[in-house]
Structure formats: structure tokens, C-alpha cells
Design an enzyme around this catalytic site. Structure first.
Site, short mmCIF file in Angstrom:
data_model
loop_
_atom_site.label_atom_id
_atom_site.label_comp_id
_atom_site.label_asym_id
_atom_site.label_seq_id
_atom_site.Cartn_x
_atom_site.Cartn_y
_atom_site.Cartn_z
N ASN A 251 89.52 79.53 89.03
CA ASN A 251 90.61 78.65 89.47
C ASN A 251 90.46 77.32 88.71
OD1 ASN A 251 92.43 77.04 90.78
ND2 ASN A 251 91.36 77.03 92.76
N TRP A 252 91.29 77.15 87.71
CA TRP A 252 91.16 75.94 86.87
C TRP A 252 91.78 74.69 87.49
CZ3 TRP A 252 91.87 77.03 80.89
CH2 TRP A 252 90.73 77.71 80.43
N LYS A 253 92.52 74.89 88.59
CA LYS A 253 93.19 73.75 89.24
C LYS A 253 94.03 72.98 88.22
CE LYS A 253 89.62 73.87 92.65
NZ LYS A 253 88.96 73.25 93.77
N HIS B 68 95.56 78.20 99.26
CA HIS B 68 94.38 77.38 98.93
C HIS B 68 94.37 76.14 99.81
CE1 HIS B 68 91.48 74.94 96.83
NE2 HIS B 68 91.08 76.03 96.21
N GLU C 149 93.65 73.17 99.30
CA GLU C 149 94.22 71.95 98.72
C GLU C 149 95.73 71.93 98.95
OE1 GLU C 149 92.45 72.33 94.84
OE2 GLU C 149 90.50 71.80 95.68
N GLU D 195 87.02 80.51 101.70
CA GLU D 195 86.59 79.26 101.08
C GLU D 195 86.50 78.17 102.15
OE1 GLU D 195 87.56 79.01 96.58
OE2 GLU D 195 89.30 78.30 97.68
N GLY E 93 84.01 72.04 95.98
CA GLY E 93 83.73 70.87 95.14
C GLY E 93 82.63 69.96 95.67
N SER F 119 82.01 75.83 95.57
CA SER F 119 80.80 75.37 94.89
C SER F 119 79.91 76.48 94.33
CB SER F 119 79.95 74.47 95.82
OG SER F 119 80.64 73.26 96.07
N GLY G 126 85.85 77.48 91.02
CA GLY G 126 86.63 76.35 90.51
C GLY G 126 85.92 75.68 89.35
N GLY G 127 85.27 74.56 89.63
CA GLY G 127 84.63 73.73 88.60
C GLY G 127 83.85 74.50 87.55
P1 PGA Z 1 84.81 74.85 93.41
O1 PGA Z 1 86.32 75.25 93.80
O2 PGA Z 1 84.16 76.08 92.86
O3 PGA Z 1 84.97 73.76 92.38
O4 PGA Z 1 84.15 74.38 94.67
C1 PGA Z 1 86.63 76.48 94.36
C2 PGA Z 1 88.08 76.53 94.72
O5 PGA Z 1 88.64 75.51 95.13
O6 PGA Z 1 88.72 77.59 94.59
#
Ligand code: PGA
Length: 244
Positions: free
Chosen positions: A11-13, A100, A102, A168, A174, A205, A226-227
């Protein structure tokens, strides 16, 4: 040693431009030569602007591309700034992340998410359906109650093999924190029992260090990352370590 079919969803956001795609060849090459590659299902979910160029870069690989969200409508319409699932499918996406946290924090509720999932499936996309509790919900010991509601409403009237659930915890995203392994395993079981047929991934994370613990949880079907997925070297390292 893991010998299990596992998803690795990147997930590159809201990160990445055309130049970010230059390092993808490292992942393609790695996967081609990786002994356990038949167990690896890799999906990149970049920003919408990169879906088309990414599918072109990955066309000779087994890696698929997805989107990070979509509008709930399945027809064109006057919705400034949005794209629907048909439009994503049209430019080469095969997956879409829906629910998600967010986006939930931005006002998406369970009913809207249910609507989005139905239309995304109709458009032929596979859905990565995200659920998870906040820190205060966890502290009040409401995790299962929250997950139950998110699943009951989010998946109402949906029985479809093209849904994958990603657990999640909001507080893990994050933050560098992950759940205790026994707790995580218990929650994954809880979700599997509730939903019966769906694969369940963990996200929040996931990194090159904690993957060594996370991979020991037998009932996890993969990871939403993500990250760490934005750096090809780290992403490869995570995949490698899953199969040590
Ligand atoms: P993260 O993000 O690995 O940076 O914690 C995961 C996500 O939001 O899907």
C-alpha cells in the site's frame, strides 16, 4: 520454514511518482529467481496516477496491481475528484483496498464501505477489505465488538471468494507497534470463524525485523504493508524472511 501461499500487498498511500517505478525491476527479478515464488502472491497498490504505468512495467511478471480506494457509484457521474471501480479496472487494476482506517477516519462508514465492496466486486475487482480497532477501543476491550460490527455491516449480503480481509489495528499503522503474537493469532481466528471462507491478512508496521515474529503465526494468510513496501529492498527482504 513456511510453505504456504501468502499475500504481500503493498500500500503505497499518497507516495510515488513515475521515477519511483524504476526500482520495480528489482522485485520482478527477485521473484522470478525466488525458489518459493509459487507461494507468493504479490500485489502493488500505488496511487491512481501510477496504476497504468505500473501495469505496463509489470506486464511480464506475475505481480498484479490494485487501487487504494474507489467511489461507491458503479456508473459515471458528477463526482469531482473521484474514480469508480470500473474506471480502475479499465486502466489495469485487479484489486482495490476498501475500508482503510485512514478513509474511515475521514468519514467512511460501514454502510458506505459495504456499498463500495459490492460495486467493486461487480466491476470485477478483488477487494482487500480493511478492518481494525483504535487504541481507545482496544483499551476498553472492545476490539472484537468493533471487528464484529465492521464485518457484519461491511460484508452484509456478500459471499464472494474475491474478498480478502486485512486486519489492521489503527494504533499499529505507521507507529512501529504490532500486537502481541497470541492476541493477534486469537483475533485472526476470531475473524476467520466469523467470516468462514475469507483469507485474513495482517497489516500495521510490518517491517524487516518484526516479520520474523509475525510469520510464525500460522493462521495469517499474508500481509498488507505500507511504509516498508515503498522501498524495494525492504519489501524483498520481508518476502524472503517470511519463507526462511
Ligand atoms: P504501515 O501501513 O505498514 O506503514 O504501518 C500499513 C497500512 O496502512 O496499510
Amino acid at each position: 520454514m513456511t510453505n504456504k501461499y501468502m499475500y504481500f500487498i503493498a500500500n503505497w498511500k499518497m507516495f510515488g511518482g513515475l521515477n519511483t517505478l524504476n526500482s520495480l525491476h528489482k522485485v520482478v527479478k527477485f521473484l522470478k529467481n525466488f525458489k518459493k515464488n509459487r507461494f507468493v502472491k504479490l500485489v502493488y497498490c500505488p496511487p491512481n496516477t501510477l496504476i497504468r504505468p505500473m501495469t505496463k512495467k509489470l506486464k511480464d511478471s506475475r505481480i498484479e496491481v490494485g487501487a487504494q480506494n474507489c467511489h461507491e457509484s458503479d456508473t459515471y457521474g458528477a463526482f469531482t475528484g473521484f474514480v469508480n471501480s470500473k474506471m480502475l479496472k479499465n486502466v489495469g487494476a485487479n484489486y482495490v483496498i476498501i475500508g482503510h482506517s485512514e478513509n474511515r477516519l475521514n468519514g467512511e462508514n460501514d454502510k458506505l464501505i459495504n456499498h463500495k465492496i459490492k460495486n467493486a466486486l461487480k466491476s470485477g475487482l478483488k477487494v482487500i477489505f480493511c478492518i481494525g480497532e483504535t487504541l481507545s477501543q482496544k483499551r476498553k476491550k472492545n476490539t472484537k465488538k468493533i471487528l464484529n460490527r465492521q464485518i457484519k455491516i461491511g460484508l452484509k449480503n456478500i459471499r464472494n471468494n474475491n474478498v480478502i480481509i486485512a486486519y489492521e489495528p489503527v494504533w499499529a499503522i505507521g507507529s512501529g507497534l504490532i500486537p502481541k503474537l497470541e492476541e493477534l493469532s486469537d483475533i485472526i481466528n476470531y475473524i476467520k470463524n466469523l467470516t468462514k471462507k475469507y483469507k485474513v491478512l495482517y497489516g500495521g508496521s510490518v517491517n524487516t525485523k518484526n516479520i520474523l515474529e509475525l510469520r510464525s503465526i500460522n493462521n495469517i494468510d499474508g500481509f498488507l504493508i505500507g511504509g516498508a513496501s515503498q522501498d524495494s529492498k525492504k519489501f524483498i527482504d520481508i518476502i524472503k524472511k517470511t519463507y526462511i
